[in-house]
Design an enzyme around this catalytic site. Sequence first.
Site, mmCIF file in Angstrom:
data_model
loop_
_atom_site.group_PDB
_atom_site.id
_atom_site.type_symbol
_atom_site.label_atom_id
_atom_site.label_comp_id
_atom_site.label_asym_id
_atom_site.label_seq_id
_atom_site.Cartn_x
_atom_site.Cartn_y
_atom_site.Cartn_z
ATOM 1 N N ARG A 69 -13.385 -3.031 -7.107
ATOM 2 C CA ARG A 69 -11.947 -2.920 -6.884
ATOM 3 C C ARG A 69 -11.208 -4.079 -7.574
ATOM 4 O O ARG A 69 -10.147 -3.901 -8.161
ATOM 5 C CB ARG A 69 -11.717 -2.956 -5.365
ATOM 6 C CG ARG A 69 -10.443 -2.343 -4.900
ATOM 7 C CD ARG A 69 -10.408 -2.239 -3.386
ATOM 8 N NE ARG A 69 -11.129 -1.104 -2.846
ATOM 9 C CZ ARG A 69 -10.733 0.170 -2.929
ATOM 10 N NH1 ARG A 69 -9.617 0.482 -3.552
ATOM 11 N NH2 ARG A 69 -11.442 1.134 -2.410
ATOM 12 N N LEU A 97 -5.268 -1.453 -2.491
ATOM 13 C CA LEU A 97 -5.010 -2.532 -3.444
ATOM 14 C C LEU A 97 -5.592 -3.845 -2.942
ATOM 15 O O LEU A 97 -5.566 -4.127 -1.743
ATOM 16 C CB LEU A 97 -3.498 -2.683 -3.646
ATOM 17 C CG LEU A 97 -2.778 -1.396 -4.072
ATOM 18 C CD1 LEU A 97 -1.272 -1.580 -3.979
ATOM 19 C CD2 LEU A 97 -3.191 -0.996 -5.474
ATOM 20 N N ASN A 111 6.381 1.195 -2.256
ATOM 21 C CA ASN A 111 5.500 2.340 -2.015
ATOM 22 C C ASN A 111 6.253 3.353 -1.174
ATOM 23 O O ASN A 111 7.181 3.011 -0.436
ATOM 24 C CB ASN A 111 4.248 1.888 -1.254
ATOM 25 C CG ASN A 111 3.268 3.020 -1.025
ATOM 26 O OD1 ASN A 111 3.019 3.831 -1.923
ATOM 27 N ND2 ASN A 111 2.710 3.100 0.172
ATOM 28 N N HIS A 113 5.457 6.405 1.686
ATOM 29 C CA HIS A 113 4.391 6.884 2.564
ATOM 30 C C HIS A 113 4.962 7.970 3.479
ATOM 31 O O HIS A 113 6.016 7.766 4.093
ATOM 32 C CB HIS A 113 3.822 5.732 3.396
ATOM 33 C CG HIS A 113 2.692 6.165 4.267
ATOM 34 N ND1 HIS A 113 1.421 6.400 3.765
ATOM 35 C CD2 HIS A 113 2.629 6.424 5.596
ATOM 36 C CE1 HIS A 113 0.633 6.788 4.758
ATOM 37 N NE2 HIS A 113 1.347 6.815 5.875
ATOM 38 N N GLN A 177 12.905 15.074 1.392
ATOM 39 C CA GLN A 177 13.524 13.776 1.696
ATOM 40 C C GLN A 177 12.903 12.650 0.869
ATOM 41 O O GLN A 177 13.581 11.677 0.533
ATOM 42 C CB GLN A 177 13.402 13.473 3.196
ATOM 43 C CG GLN A 177 14.140 14.456 4.077
ATOM 44 C CD GLN A 177 15.611 14.571 3.721
ATOM 45 O OE1 GLN A 177 16.264 13.572 3.426
ATOM 46 N NE2 GLN A 177 16.135 15.788 3.716
ATOM 47 N N GLU A 178 11.599 12.767 0.542
ATOM 48 C CA GLU A 178 10.973 11.758 -0.327
ATOM 49 C C GLU A 178 11.775 11.631 -1.610
ATOM 50 O O GLU A 178 12.020 10.533 -2.114
ATOM 51 C CB GLU A 178 9.537 12.167 -0.687
ATOM 52 C CG GLU A 178 8.607 12.227 0.497
ATOM 53 C CD GLU A 178 7.140 12.247 0.115
ATOM 54 O OE1 GLU A 178 6.795 12.031 -1.056
ATOM 55 O OE2 GLU A 178 6.313 12.479 1.018
HETATM 56 C C1 GAR Z 1 3.691 11.856 -1.560
HETATM 57 O O1 GAR Z 1 3.829 12.740 -0.487
HETATM 58 C C2 GAR Z 1 3.637 10.422 -1.076
HETATM 59 O O2 GAR Z 1 4.435 10.217 0.051
HETATM 60 C C3 GAR Z 1 2.171 10.271 -0.762
HETATM 61 O O3 GAR Z 1 1.522 10.953 -1.806
HETATM 62 C C4 GAR Z 1 2.335 12.042 -2.231
HETATM 63 C C5 GAR Z 1 2.425 12.027 -3.744
HETATM 64 O O4 GAR Z 1 3.089 13.167 -4.209
HETATM 65 N N1 GAR Z 1 1.771 8.896 -0.715
HETATM 66 C C6 GAR Z 1 0.878 8.398 0.156
HETATM 67 O O5 GAR Z 1 0.291 9.090 0.963
HETATM 68 C C7 GAR Z 1 0.639 6.901 0.050
HETATM 69 N N2 GAR Z 1 -0.125 6.400 1.162
HETATM 70 P P1 GAR Z 1 3.612 13.236 -5.708
HETATM 71 O O6 GAR Z 1 2.449 12.879 -6.634
HETATM 72 O O7 GAR Z 1 4.019 14.662 -5.882
HETATM 73 O O8 GAR Z 1 4.758 12.275 -5.863
#
Ligand code: GAR
Length: 219
Positions: A69, A97, A111, A113, A177-178
């Site tokens: 890593r 990380l 990030n 999540h 919402q993301e």
């Molecule tokens: C998203 O839902 C994000 O929130 C999650 O991965 C997905 C990526 O989707 N991230 C995590 O779980 C981080 N711990 P995308 O490649 O379509 O953006």
Amino acid sequence: MANSTPNIVVLISGSGTNLQALIDAHDRGELPANLSAVISNRPNAYGLERAAAAGIPTEVLDHTGFDSRELFDQALQREIDAYAPDLVILAGFMRILTEGFTQHYSGRMLNIHPSLLPKYQGLHTHQRALDAGDDCHGVTVHFVTAELDGGPNVVQAVVPVLPEDTAETLAKRVQVQEHVIYPLAARWFSEGRLRMAQGRSLLDGETLPDSGHIIDSRN
Ligand code: GAR
């Protein structure tokens, strides 16, 4: 960064819908930054095609080619830093990380999540919210620290959990919402409005609550 357009490097592992949301915000003039590069640890990540279609340089650094890593993170750091980023955005970058890596980007790495952190760090967040009988769920953008899915929250979007929900329907509602809150947080940072100090997120000089700024889509 104060007087120049900030550089952003985006790290991905997969589909890249959050990357696409950042690209779209940039194209609409709502993200005053250079999307300098997209780096994936998976050679077949679809997000690489999204980046190429938008004319953003892409790099692949396959973690399976590294013995540890630490060695991977060191190589990744060199690759990222070649683009002199002001901000590093983890957009579905599915790697744990090392501490040295997170410290190097302290206060300049975000990030996203898919849970209302600190609830449900780690994987399978939507199913866990359903199993717990939660009536709301959501997504968090936070500064990255050495703690996995830890670090001070910047913004959270809250969505309802409906009686008929499955992990898939709930994930879709969260994903909408993301794609709102990640461009928003990136914009705040790029405009110099958002920073991390003493382990807290500050927006316009004001300390944000533990939850971060809340956008409640339940109404
Ligand atoms: C998203 O839902 C994000 O929130 C999650 O991965 C997905 C990526 O989707 N991230 C995590 O779980 C981080 N711990 P995308 O490649 O379509 O953006």
